[in-house]
Design an enzyme around this catalytic site. Structure first.
Site, mmCIF file in Angstrom:
data_model
loop_
_atom_site.group_PDB
_atom_site.id
_atom_site.type_symbol
_atom_site.label_atom_id
_atom_site.label_comp_id
_atom_site.label_asym_id
_atom_site.label_seq_id
_atom_site.Cartn_x
_atom_site.Cartn_y
_atom_site.Cartn_z
ATOM 1 N N SER A 203 0.825 -1.204 0.000
ATOM 2 C CA SER A 203 0.000 0.000 0.000
ATOM 3 C C SER A 203 0.861 1.257 0.000
ATOM 4 C CB SER A 203 -0.950 -0.037 1.197
ATOM 5 O OG SER A 203 -0.724 1.034 2.068
ATOM 6 N N LYS A 204 0.405 2.224 -0.785
ATOM 7 C CA LYS A 204 1.141 3.468 -0.933
ATOM 8 C C LYS A 204 1.293 4.161 0.436
ATOM 9 C CE LYS A 204 0.697 7.736 -3.594
ATOM 10 N NZ LYS A 204 -0.050 8.418 -4.656
ATOM 11 N N ARG A 205 0.233 4.054 1.211
ATOM 12 C CA ARG A 205 0.205 4.760 2.488
ATOM 13 C C ARG A 205 1.090 4.067 3.533
ATOM 14 N NH1 ARG A 205 -3.376 4.464 6.422
ATOM 15 N NH2 ARG A 205 -4.491 2.868 5.245
#
Ligand code: GLU
Length: 544
Positions: free
Chosen positions: A293-295
């Site tokens: 996930s990017k986050r």
């Protein structure tokens, strides 16, 4: 309804006849099995591991088959556009040695350009106009509010959301209604008039996933937005046809849009390319697997690998390990063969999400870095330092001959057994820090301060810088014996209770005093690289 008149009203003026495009973008003159693949990033400024994964697969397949790889910039969505993003994409892919043959800022054959979709607006409009003429596209005047109210109803009814069937209100507008809306200056988009039926299923052969069951498209998707710029779907069909793409490898998030794309290709009278939808990269999170996930996962971004100083070759080796299951064995067998010689196959790509593991990448990085010569290592470290290093790291390069000596020792290139101390450029520079002025004690002494001082004082008393390694070590043994430590390991092992410890504990004290670490390459060699003055100064300082 007079579709010709409608087309003229919506997209007035002369557009080139569609045959012109067929001539301007001819079939490519390539061998029969050659694949034309592409990378089509949106300039959002975020380029991630999934992009690299797909880039490597596209690159290998194109070049292995004698085909072409091109770079197209999908900049139709201005809201997501970030300044400098194209340069960032190109430089990130270049770092990992992805070689394009053509495309945005690549140079090379310009026949199939322009490579920025915004510069191709007239081409998409010409095709949209043709679809309107044929009754396969129509204007839609629905507002955002109407569309969102419609979605709410669909959600409440547990129906598929979107613009289709009875919900496609503007599909049935009369000529008079359309003209009235246009006269009133209402904004509109152009939608495909779908001929599909979502209850009909068919089998689609995906080059990666194998046969997949898909439903026909029945959505009247937008093809031109209100500013006359195409959507991704429409631009994809037009461009990949005219750029003569034979194989599209892209992320599996696009699989859901495949029926739309197939219908667009068919409505436009184009033969669709082959598709391979690549599984998202997964990672273990506790006991369960999840998508990167990017986050949550900094390692998803390609900039992470450059900032940390991973060697691009090591990252590529790891990516190939994940991409084709027999690559690892091949590379172990032929470590010196160029990666291009590996027989890459799309059919060997994983059908379910490959598991990304930073520890595994680190292991691979250690091995790959240990294979570099100290000259290659030096060049790699310098490259990283110029981009990301601070004053401290820059200073390491002031005396190159000295740095080479350090690297030869730390890598074991000077005829000794290869060491695998280095993982990344950043960590390697941290690792060799003690050869430079910044001594920092990283590891704690395992003996009490009195013993430490006794060891160091005794060693200083006998230390003579000219001594060779053997004499040096016999002196360390003497120091050990004089303080109640076993001079020989075997004596200590045979009777541990008879000693305070062994010669290795004594050497560890000296090692920490000189390097700050409990583990290091050969200590005698380190002292000789540091020189007498610095060695004595560090031993003295440790006494304080
Ligand atoms: N612009 C799309 C993206 O960045 C490209 C997808 C494709 O390869 O067709 O995800």
């Amino acid at each position: 309804m007079d579709f010709n008149a409608l087309a003229e009203r919506l997209l007035p003026g002369e557009y080139p006849a569609l045959e012109t495009f067929e001539k301007r973008y001819p079939q490519r003159d390539l061998p029969a099995k050659a694949e034309v693949t592409r990378l089509a990033p949106s300039p959002t400024g975020f380029i991630h591991l999934g992009n690299l994964f797909v880039a490597i697969a596209n690159e290998r397949i194109a070049h292995q088959s004698g085909g072409r790889l091109f770079l197209r910039i999908e900049d139709t969505d201005l809201k997501r556009k970030v300044d400098g993003a194209v340069e960032a994409v190109i430089s990130a892919l270049d770092y990992f040695d992805i070689r394009f043959d053509e495309g945005a800022q690549i140079g090379g054959d310009e026949t199939y350009g322009p490579w920025y979709q915004r510069q191709r607006a007239d081409i998409y409009r010409a095709y949209a106009k043709e679809l309107i003429r044929r009754g396969r596209a129509y204007p839609c005047f629905c507002t955002e509010e109407e569309l969102s109210a419609m979605r709410d109803v669909q959600t409440a009814n547990k129906e598929t959301t979107g613009y289709y069937g009875k919900y496609a209100k503007c599909r049935t507008l009369s000529e008079g209604e359309i003209c009235a809306a246009l006269d009133a200056g209402k904004p509109y988009v152009i939608r495909l008039r779908s001929a599909g039926d979502a209850s009909r299923k068919f089998v689609f052969h995906d080059e990666i996933k194998g046969d997949v069951n898909v439903s026909e498209n029945d959505q009247d998707v937008v093809i031109l937005k209100s500013d006359g710029i195409p959507t991704y779907h429409f631009a994809h069909a037009v461009d990949d046809h005219l750029m003569r793409t034979t194989l599209v490898i892209r992320g599996e998030e696009w699989l859901a849009s495949l029926p739309v794309h197939l219908e667009l290709f068919s409505a436009l009278g184009f033969r669709p390319p082959k598709y391979g939808h690549n599984c998202s990269l997964m990672k273990m999170d506790g006991a369960s697997k999840r998508k990167l996930s990017k986050r949550k996962d900094p390692e998803l971004s390609l900039s992470f690998y450059r900032q940390e100083g991973y060697h691009p070759f090591a990252v590529k080796v790891y990516m190939l390990t994940l991409l084709n299951s027999d690559f690892e064995e091949w590379h172990a067998k032929f470590p010196d063969k160029p990666l291009e010689e590996f027989p890459f196959r799309i059919g060997k790509m994983s059908k379910s999400g490959a598991l990304f593991d930073l520890d595994k990448l680190n292991d691979i990085s250690r091995t790959e870095l240990s294979r570099l010569s100290e000259g290659e290592m030096l060049a790699f470290l310098r490259g990283w330092t110029l981009d990301y290093g601070g004053e401290r790291e820059r200073a390491y390069f002031a005396d190159e001959a000295y740095l080479r000596e350090v690297l030869a020792l730390c890598m074991g290139t000077a005829g000794k057994k290869r060491r695998k101390d280095f993982v990344t450029a950043k960590q390697a520079l941290e690792e060799i820090g003690y050869f430079f002025s910044d001594y920092r004690q990283r590891d704690a002494y395992r003996v009490d301060p009195q013993t430490r001082n006794a060891v160091i004082s005794a060693f200083l008393a006998t230390y003579s810088h000219e001594n060779d390694a053997q004499v040096w070590f016999s002196k360390v043994k003497e120091v050990a014996a004089s303080l109640g430590f076993a001079a020989e390991m075997r004596d200590y092992k045979a009777n541990p209770d008879a000693y305070r410890g062994s010669v290795s504990d004594v050497a560890e004290v000296l090692r920490i005093a000189v390097t700050g670490r409990a583990n290091s390459p050969d200590l005698w060699s380190i002292m000789h690289i540091l020189g007498e003055e610095r060695t004595r100064a560090r031993l003295q300082a440790a006494l304080a």
